[in-house]
Motif scaffolding. Structure first.
Motif: not given
Length: 463
Positions: A119-120, A367-368, A117, A451, A445-449, A364
């Motif tokens: 963005a992170a 989050r993952y 990600d 996902w 891969t995607p940002p949190d927003s 991370s």
């Protein structure tokens, strides 16, 4: 005191010439620079005072030349904006109009494996580390330096890899590279120079890595793959094997303990080398990470790691921990001109030694893991015929599909503007295993927003 011309304005190369005097010569030279495209539309020109000082002529001469070209439409002059080349100036003779650059459209949802990600990325902490590194770096650190890489980074890596991955190495046998592909290119040269002609690779992996080895003149036959994963015990005539032992890419299984011991025994018996790609070793969720294979045989295993998954691939930072007898050959193959940016190296060294890297990895990992759990739950509920595998570690999962459905699912994803890889995209042409229908889903891969929407799009295309 008069200021030197070297401290004024911006540089502009002009050679006023002709028999009509300085004003006309300057006007013609400027007009010609715009007409031929050397000065692009929107380019800001030096002030009249600065250009006059550079050319050694009167300021009024420059001001009058500017005024003439403004009147003709070649230049524009606005208060506070200076003098610029006008937009919409004629296309240079013989040149085709320049088409606007178009960036390829990005997919609405991206689940391609291999990228974290972005963005992170820890921008604030990275900036702090950069400032600290620059404040303390000796001036000679900005020179060409050691082709192995900055000693600060090699020392920090040796400590971190020993602590976190069980790697047995020291600063003198670490070489910093511009990512994994750079390291593999260097090793391809070394192996070829040593007389190696074949590097056995896994039945599933990345074709770009196989192509790099083939580009070095090395054959890349596939190792068998079965219920226990890759079987590297008898790699035939190969002088080296390329493995992802901690977390096979893309299948997601660790190398079986018996096979770890067997491939090390093969290397010691034959003098072969094991190239260990530890691409995401920090990200294990259900128990302690599998230690590096290199710890079993530092004299026969080349350990390869990068910051591409833990931080960002755009940093172009990787490293090799080499057997002592191979280090000098790798440095020679890398060469002094083929180096990695010093500022990035110094910053990563500071990031490691300050503890910021560990904090970022732990954050991370949590989050993952939440994403992995959400993926597993959603697929189990929405597509019960699909089995989620390879989820103990990493940033991707393998979704086993009903036989014969992989191609149609990937096509359906494309129609929904969802970027997705089928397992067949990672299958070696000579793979020694039966084909499987599956998807390789990069949930990192995607940002949190994005996902939740990406996961919903995935579920819609599953059988």
């Amino acid at each position: 005191m008069a200021r030197s011309w070297a401290t004024l304005g911006v540089d502009l190369h002009l050679e006023p010439s002709g028999s009509g005097g300085l004003r006309r010569g300057l006007t013609d030279a400027l007009r010609d620079a715009v007409r031929t495209g050397r000065l692009a539309p929107g380019t800001r020109l030096p002030s009249s005072r600065s250009l006059a000082a550079d050319l050694g002529i009167a300021r009024n001469t420059v001001a009058e030349a500017y005024a003439d070209l403004v009147a003709e439409g070649w230049l524009t002059a606005r208060q506070g904006s200076g003098t610029r080349v006008a937009t919409g100036t004629p296309t240079p003779p013989g040149a085709a109009p320049t088409a606007p650059h178009r960036t390829p459209a990005r997919p609405r949802h991206d689940l391609i494996p291999g990228t974290p990600d972005l963005a992170a990325f820890p921008r604030t902490e990275w900036l702090k580390a950069t400032r600290r590194a620059l404040a303390t770096a000796p001036f000679h650190a900005l020179g060409y330096g050691d082709p192995r890489g900055r000693p600060e980074l090699r020392t920090a890596l040796a400590g971190y890899l020993a602590r976190a991955r069980g790697v047995r190495t020291g600063p003198d046998t670490i070489v910093v590279t511009a990512g994994f592909s750079h390291a593999l290119t260097i090793l391809g040269k070394v192996l070829r120079a040593r007389g190696v002609r074949t590097v056995a690779v896994e039945s599933y992996g990345l074709d770009v890595h196989w192509a790099l080895l083939r580009g070095a003149g090395l054959a890349t036959p596939a190792l068998p793959y079965d219920g226990l994963g890759t079987d590297p015990r008898e790699p035939g005539e190969a002088g080296a094997v390329l493995l992802t032992p901690a977390h096979q890419f893309p299948m997601g299984t660790p190398l079986h303990p018996d096979r770890r011991a067997a491939v090390v025994a093969w290397a010691r018996r034959t003098g072969g080398l094991v190239l260990e790609d530890d691409y995401d070793g920090e990200f294990r969720y259900d128990r302690q990470p599998v230690g590096a294979l290199q710890g079993l045989a530092p004299d026969r295993v080349v350990y390869l790691g990068t910051a591409s998954k833990s931080l960002a691939p755009g940093l172009r930072l990787g490293w090799m921990a080499l057997p002592p007898d191979l280090a000098a050959e790798a440095v020679s193959a890398k060469g002094r001109a083929d180096t990695v940016g010093v500022l990035e190296q110094l910053t990563l060294a500071e990031f490691l030694t300050s503890g910021a890297y560990d904090r970022h990895v732990r954050s991370s990992r949590l989050r993952y893991r939440r994403r992995r759990d959400a993926l597993t739950a959603a697929v189990t509920t929405r597509a019960p015929e699909v089995r989620v595998t390879g989820i103990a570690a990493g940033l991707h999962a393998v979704l086993r599909l009903p036989p014969g459905t992989e191609e149609s699912v990937v096509q359906a994803a494309a129609w929904q503007n969802l970027a997705l890889h089928g397992l067949s995209a990672h299958r070696h042409p000579q793979a020694v295993t039966d084909p499987l229908d599956a998807l390789v889903v990069g949930y990192g891969t995607p940002p949190d927003s994005a996902w939740a929407a990406a996961l919903e799009a995935l579920c819609r295309v599953l059988p």
